[in-house]
Design a protein around this motif. Structure first.
Motif, PDB file in Angstrom:
ATOM      1  N   GLY A  20       0.801  -1.220   0.000  1.00 46.54           N
ATOM      2  CA  GLY A  20       0.000   0.000   0.000  1.00 46.54           C
ATOM      3  C   GLY A  20       0.835   1.272   0.000  1.00 46.54           C
ATOM      4  N   GLU A  21       2.081   1.158  -0.450  1.00 46.53           N
ATOM      5  CA  GLU A  21       2.974   2.310  -0.444  1.00 46.53           C
ATOM      6  C   GLU A  21       3.079   2.983  -1.814  1.00 46.53           C
ATOM      7  OE1 GLU A  21       6.654   0.812   1.048  1.00 46.53           O
ATOM      8  OE2 GLU A  21       5.817   0.372   3.019  1.00 46.53           O
ATOM      9  N   LYS A  22       3.118   2.195  -2.871  1.00 47.85           N
ATOM     10  CA  LYS A  22       3.251   2.742  -4.223  1.00 47.85           C
ATOM     11  C   LYS A  22       1.916   2.642  -4.945  1.00 47.85           C
ATOM     12  CE  LYS A  22       7.161   2.813  -6.237  1.00 47.85           C
ATOM     13  NZ  LYS A  22       8.177   2.585  -7.193  1.00 47.85           N
ATOM     14  N   TYR A  23       1.478   3.758  -5.503  1.00 55.52           N
ATOM     15  CA  TYR A  23       0.220   3.804  -6.243  1.00 55.52           C
ATOM     16  C   TYR A  23       0.539   4.084  -7.704  1.00 55.52           C
ATOM     17  CZ  TYR A  23      -2.490   4.081  -1.897  1.00 55.52           C
ATOM     18  OH  TYR A  23      -3.071   3.819  -0.686  1.00 55.52           O
ATOM     19  N   SER A  24      -0.153   3.409  -8.599  1.00 55.88           N
ATOM     20  CA  SER A  24       0.076   3.579 -10.032  1.00 55.88           C
ATOM     21  C   SER A  24      -1.245   3.790 -10.756  1.00 55.88           C
ATOM     22  CB  SER A  24       0.768   2.349 -10.620  1.00 55.88           C
ATOM     23  OG  SER A  24       2.047   2.177 -10.058  1.00 55.88           O
ATOM     24  N   PHE A  25      -1.143   4.429 -11.925  1.00 54.26           N
ATOM     25  CA  PHE A  25      -2.286   4.682 -12.797  1.00 54.26           C
ATOM     26  C   PHE A  25      -1.879   4.218 -14.184  1.00 54.26           C
ATOM     27  CE2 PHE A  25      -4.729   7.323 -15.718  1.00 54.26           C
ATOM     28  CZ  PHE A  25      -6.000   7.258 -15.164  1.00 54.26           C
ATOM     29  N   TRP A  26      -2.754   3.432 -14.858  1.00 53.29           N
ATOM     30  CA  TRP A  26      -2.423   2.878 -16.165  1.00 53.29           C
ATOM     31  C   TRP A  26      -3.486   3.202 -17.193  1.00 53.29           C
ATOM     32  CZ3 TRP A  26      -2.590  -0.382 -11.811  1.00 53.29           C
ATOM     33  CH2 TRP A  26      -1.345  -0.755 -11.294  1.00 53.29           C
ATOM     34  N   ILE A  27      -3.046   3.458 -18.402  1.00 52.99           N
ATOM     35  CA  ILE A  27      -3.924   3.514 -19.568  1.00 52.99           C
ATOM     36  C   ILE A  27      -3.550   2.294 -20.392  1.00 52.99           C
ATOM     37  CG2 ILE A  27      -4.596   4.816 -21.624  1.00 52.99           C
ATOM     38  CD1 ILE A  27      -3.670   7.365 -20.121  1.00 52.99           C
ATOM     39  N   TYR A  28      -4.554   1.487 -20.732  1.00 55.32           N
ATOM     40  CA  TYR A  28      -4.273   0.229 -21.410  1.00 55.32           C
ATOM     41  C   TYR A  28      -5.208   0.035 -22.598  1.00 55.32           C
ATOM     42  CZ  TYR A  28      -8.508  -1.598 -19.272  1.00 55.32           C
ATOM     43  OH  TYR A  28      -9.814  -1.797 -18.909  1.00 55.32           O
ATOM     44  N   LYS A  29      -4.900  -0.981 -23.388  1.00 50.10           N
ATOM     45  CA  LYS A  29      -5.807  -1.371 -24.464  1.00 50.10           C
ATOM     46  C   LYS A  29      -5.906  -2.885 -24.504  1.00 50.10           C
ATOM     47  CE  LYS A  29      -2.704  -1.665 -28.458  1.00 50.10           C
ATOM     48  NZ  LYS A  29      -2.479  -1.203 -29.834  1.00 50.10           N
ATOM     49  N   ASN A  30      -7.025  -3.366 -25.035  1.00 50.27           N
ATOM     50  CA  ASN A  30      -7.255  -4.786 -25.302  1.00 50.27           C
ATOM     51  C   ASN A  30      -7.665  -4.908 -26.755  1.00 50.27           C
ATOM     52  OD1 ASN A  30      -8.742  -4.731 -22.231  1.00 50.27           O
ATOM     53  ND2 ASN A  30      -7.099  -6.153 -22.591  1.00 50.27           N
ATOM     54  N   GLU A  31      -7.118  -5.884 -27.439  1.00 52.92           N
ATOM     55  CA  GLU A  31      -7.492  -6.127 -28.829  1.00 52.92           C
ATOM     56  C   GLU A  31      -8.264  -7.434 -28.914  1.00 52.92           C
ATOM     57  OE1 GLU A  31      -3.765  -6.016 -30.903  1.00 52.92           O
ATOM     58  OE2 GLU A  31      -3.644  -3.837 -30.762  1.00 52.92           O
ATOM     59  N   ILE A  32      -9.214  -7.487 -29.840  1.00 53.65           N
ATOM     60  CA  ILE A  32      -9.989  -8.707 -30.037  1.00 53.65           C
ATOM     61  C   ILE A  32      -9.077  -9.774 -30.636  1.00 53.65           C
ATOM     62  CG2 ILE A  32     -11.866  -9.774 -31.341  1.00 53.65           C
ATOM     63  CD1 ILE A  32     -13.354  -7.104 -31.166  1.00 53.65           C
ATOM     64  N   GLU A  33      -9.074 -10.948 -30.003  1.00 58.96           N
ATOM     65  CA  GLU A  33      -8.269 -12.060 -30.509  1.00 58.96           C
ATOM     66  C   GLU A  33      -9.120 -13.074 -31.260  1.00 58.96           C
ATOM     67  OE1 GLU A  33      -6.002 -13.665 -27.267  1.00 58.96           O
ATOM     68  OE2 GLU A  33      -4.504 -12.096 -27.460  1.00 58.96           O
ATOM     69  N   SER A  34     -10.381 -13.195 -30.861  1.00 60.71           N
ATOM     70  CA  SER A  34     -11.268 -14.138 -31.542  1.00 60.71           C
ATOM     71  C   SER A  34     -12.720 -13.786 -31.218  1.00 60.71           C
ATOM     72  CB  SER A  34     -10.953 -15.573 -31.113  1.00 60.71           C
ATOM     73  OG  SER A  34     -11.187 -15.730 -29.728  1.00 60.71           O
ATOM     74  N   TRP A  35     -13.629 -14.594 -31.746  1.00 69.16           N
ATOM     75  CA  TRP A  35     -15.060 -14.394 -31.535  1.00 69.16           C
ATOM     76  C   TRP A  35     -15.674 -15.713 -31.093  1.00 69.16           C
ATOM     77  CZ3 TRP A  35     -17.090  -9.513 -32.327  1.00 69.16           C
ATOM     78  CH2 TRP A  35     -16.265  -8.612 -32.997  1.00 69.16           C
ATOM     79  N   TYR A  36     -16.775 -15.624 -30.361  1.00 65.17           N
ATOM     80  CA  TYR A  36     -17.526 -16.834 -30.030  1.00 65.17           C
ATOM     81  C   TYR A  36     -19.018 -16.547 -30.161  1.00 65.17           C
ATOM     82  CZ  TYR A  36     -18.529 -14.840 -25.398  1.00 65.17           C
ATOM     83  OH  TYR A  36     -18.958 -14.037 -24.384  1.00 65.17           O
ATOM     84  N   ARG A  37     -19.796 -17.597 -30.309  1.00 60.77           N
ATOM     85  CA  ARG A  37     -21.251 -17.481 -30.449  1.00 60.77           C
ATOM     86  C   ARG A  37     -21.925 -17.787 -29.114  1.00 60.77           C
ATOM     87  NH1 ARG A  37     -23.063 -15.273 -34.959  1.00 60.77           N
ATOM     88  NH2 ARG A  37     -21.860 -15.842 -36.766  1.00 60.77           N
ATOM     89  N   GLY A  38     -22.891 -16.958 -28.749  1.00 58.84           N
ATOM     90  CA  GLY A  38     -23.660 -17.197 -27.532  1.00 58.84           C
ATOM     91  C   GLY A  38     -24.488 -18.463 -27.666  1.00 58.84           C
ATOM     92  N   GLU A  39     -24.582 -19.244 -26.599  1.00 55.10           N
ATOM     93  CA  GLU A  39     -25.306 -20.517 -26.652  1.00 55.10           C
ATOM     94  C   GLU A  39     -26.794 -20.323 -26.916  1.00 55.10           C
ATOM     95  OE1 GLU A  39     -24.583 -23.111 -23.364  1.00 55.10           O
ATOM     96  OE2 GLU A  39     -22.444 -22.627 -23.350  1.00 55.10           O
ATOM     97  N   ASP A  40     -27.403 -19.385 -26.222  1.00 59.16           N
ATOM     98  CA  ASP A  40     -28.847 -19.195 -26.356  1.00 59.16           C
ATOM     99  C   ASP A  40     -29.208 -18.335 -27.554  1.00 59.16           C
ATOM    100  OD1 ASP A  40     -29.210 -20.707 -24.086  1.00 59.16           O
ATOM    101  OD2 ASP A  40     -29.218 -18.968 -22.755  1.00 59.16           O
ATOM    102  N   SER A  41     -28.541 -17.215 -27.681  1.00 61.78           N
ATOM    103  CA  SER A  41     -28.923 -16.252 -28.723  1.00 61.78           C
ATOM    104  C   SER A  41     -28.240 -16.503 -30.059  1.00 61.78           C
ATOM    105  CB  SER A  41     -28.592 -14.834 -28.264  1.00 61.78           C
ATOM    106  OG  SER A  41     -27.183 -14.683 -28.162  1.00 61.78           O
ATOM    107  N   GLY A  42     -27.080 -17.131 -30.026  1.00 65.16           N
ATOM    108  CA  GLY A  42     -26.311 -17.305 -31.248  1.00 65.16           C
ATOM    109  C   GLY A  42     -25.602 -16.034 -31.674  1.00 65.16           C
TER     110      GLY A  42
END
Length: 126
Positions: A30-52
């Motif tokens: 609890g001594e060092k505090y940090s702030f980050w700006i990040y990104k996530n990229e789509i790696e793949s897709w999946y289909r919902g079981e109920d809705s498709g």
């Protein structure tokens, strides 16, 4: 408000197949505090079981900018010290839970840091 010094996530969140976000955290002591700006990229897709419906699967966080907040923890933000302000965020919204929801208080910290005179001094090399 116009972003001046930090990566402007609102501008870049219009990009397809990428999610940009912000996080705050502290070390285990609890001594060092940090702030980050990040990104996530789509790696793949999946289909919902109920809705498709087709849903994205994102990869891990890629840090774009990182800031060490430890030197400014005693500065005031919204009537409390920055340490107290961040601790309230972390108590209510743990940094890695609810990843797709960013509380308004975290955006308040983001805007505060963007307007802070010495923001560049807080920035860490990645």
């Amino acid at each position: 408000m116009i972003m001046k010094k930090m990566f402007d996530i609102s501008e870049h969140n219009n990009e397809r197949h990428v999610h940009y976000g912000i996080k705050v955290g502290k070390d285990c002591r609890g001594e060092k505090y940090s702030f980050w700006i990040y990104k996530n990229e789509i790696e793949s897709w999946y289909r919902g079981e109920d809705s498709g419906a087709r849903y994205p699967e994102y990869g891990g966080d890629i840090i774009i900018e990182s800031y060490d907040l430890t030197p400014v923890l005693n500065r005031m933000i919204e009537g409390v010290t920055m340490r107290e302000f961040i601790d309230k965020i972390l108590d209510k919204w743990p940094p890695y839970a609810g990843k797709w929801y960013t509380p308004d208080s975290l955006y308040t910290l983001y805007r505060y840091l963007d307007n802070y005179v010495d923001t560049e001094k807080l920035k860490k090399k990645i």
